[in-house]
Design a protein around this motif. Sequence first.
Motif, PDB file in Angstrom:
ATOM      1  N   ARG A  13    -101.606  37.250  63.776  1.00 57.49           N
ATOM      2  CA  ARG A  13    -101.370  37.352  65.217  1.00 57.49           C
ATOM      3  C   ARG A  13    -102.679  37.182  65.966  1.00 57.49           C
ATOM      4  N   ALA A  48    -100.660  33.906  57.732  1.00 56.27           N
ATOM      5  CA  ALA A  48     -99.791  34.320  58.830  1.00 56.27           C
ATOM      6  C   ALA A  48    -100.454  35.511  59.511  1.00 56.27           C
ATOM      7  N   PRO A  77     -97.775  35.516  67.799  1.00 57.59           N
ATOM      8  CA  PRO A  77     -97.718  35.128  66.386  1.00 57.59           C
ATOM      9  C   PRO A  77     -98.510  33.851  66.154  1.00 57.59           C
ATOM     10  N   ARG A 109     -93.676  31.917  60.638  1.00 54.02           N
ATOM     11  CA  ARG A 109     -92.644  32.383  61.575  1.00 54.02           C
ATOM     12  C   ARG A 109     -91.696  33.361  60.876  1.00 54.02           C
ATOM     13  N   THR A 110     -91.338  33.049  59.629  1.00 60.11           N
ATOM     14  CA  THR A 110     -90.448  33.937  58.866  1.00 60.11           C
ATOM     15  C   THR A 110     -91.119  35.272  58.571  1.00 60.11           C
ATOM     16  N   VAL A 114     -96.281  26.730  59.225  1.00 62.67           N
ATOM     17  CA  VAL A 114     -95.804  27.348  60.465  1.00 62.67           C
ATOM     18  C   VAL A 114     -94.430  27.974  60.260  1.00 62.67           C
ATOM     19  N   ALA A 115     -93.565  27.282  59.530  1.00 66.51           N
ATOM     20  CA  ALA A 115     -92.238  27.828  59.255  1.00 66.51           C
ATOM     21  C   ALA A 115     -92.317  29.118  58.454  1.00 66.51           C
ATOM     22  N   LEU A 151     -97.969  30.040  67.385  1.00 68.38           N
ATOM     23  CA  LEU A 151     -96.729  29.353  67.032  1.00 68.38           C
ATOM     24  C   LEU A 151     -95.973  28.872  68.271  1.00 68.38           C
ATOM     25  N   ASP A 152     -95.674  27.568  68.251  1.00 62.47           N
ATOM     26  CA  ASP A 152     -94.808  26.953  69.256  1.00 62.47           C
ATOM     27  C   ASP A 152     -95.367  27.003  70.672  1.00 62.47           C
TER      28      ASP A 152
END
Length: 324
Positions: A234, A232, A253, A320-321, A316-317, A276-277
């Motif tokens: 940036r 995870a 992110p 994100r957390t 990814v989940a 992300l996304d």
Amino acid sequence: MQVFTDLSQVPEGFGPSVVTIGNFDGVHRGHQAVLGRIVELARAGGRAAVAVTFDPHPAVVHRPDSAPELLTGLDDRLELLAATGLDAVLVVEYTLDFAAQTPEEFVTRWLVEGLAARTVVVGHDVRFGKDNSGTLATMVELGGAHGFEVVAVDDVGECVPPSGTGRQRWSSSAVRALLAEGDVAQAADVLGRPHRVRGTVVHGDARGRELGFPTANLGGITGMVPADGVYAGRLLRPALAAAEPDHPDTRLPAAISIGTNPTFDGVERRVEAYVLDRDDLELYDEEVVLELVERLRPTLRFDGIEPLVAQMHDDVARARTILG
């Protein structure tokens, strides 16, 4: 912060100054504490706070086959040094000719005549000059001869090495060991910030886009790449931040993959980031910086695309957390 790459660039009448010397690889919390002390001394005396650093790293010149992997490239090192409040950095091109100077030649030319040093801040274990023959006692002696004060500082802070046995001082070596284990969270504790790598976005296999996770593949990377795995982190865009500081896409992110893509029998080690996304970013040929916050898992080989994609959704989940 002014950056000099040669003494000829130092303005006439520069100084007086408070000077320190070092490689400052990673500019970790120990470095930051010492540099902060230098800035305090300089401000109190109305002097310039200056660091002398070297490029390339001396180990690259003296023992290229066993030199340590550098935590930061020069651009990132200078950016981090500027954040400490220094007024100037002198980047000395490190060569065998430079290394052949006697301790007195180095101090006289670079510190006294070049930077008008009135205070020199060094560690108790300082070594300088030909064959590292200069010591703290040498510096004190030269200070008496040339009219500058010498301030010796102690090591600052401790961390737990990857082996978990005992504790050791904050150091660039400690950070390298942590990154080699993929422990970017503990490395961040020593650095005082997430570890970074920098590179230019290049074309890859476009496999990530086909799987629903378009990635930015980095080439020309500077900064130590941690152990293979998924992280995870940036993605930072320095050029966009300089042009439009308030733009929402300057700091994004990301889930970051490091490794050879064993599911597809890859052999080339790659660093790639999925923002992300987002599937609307055009980053090719742009220089970006990746911050690595936490390792999610090691690199794995999957028996087909479906389990790989399922794991990527999970990665990814979790990213994100962690990133909020």
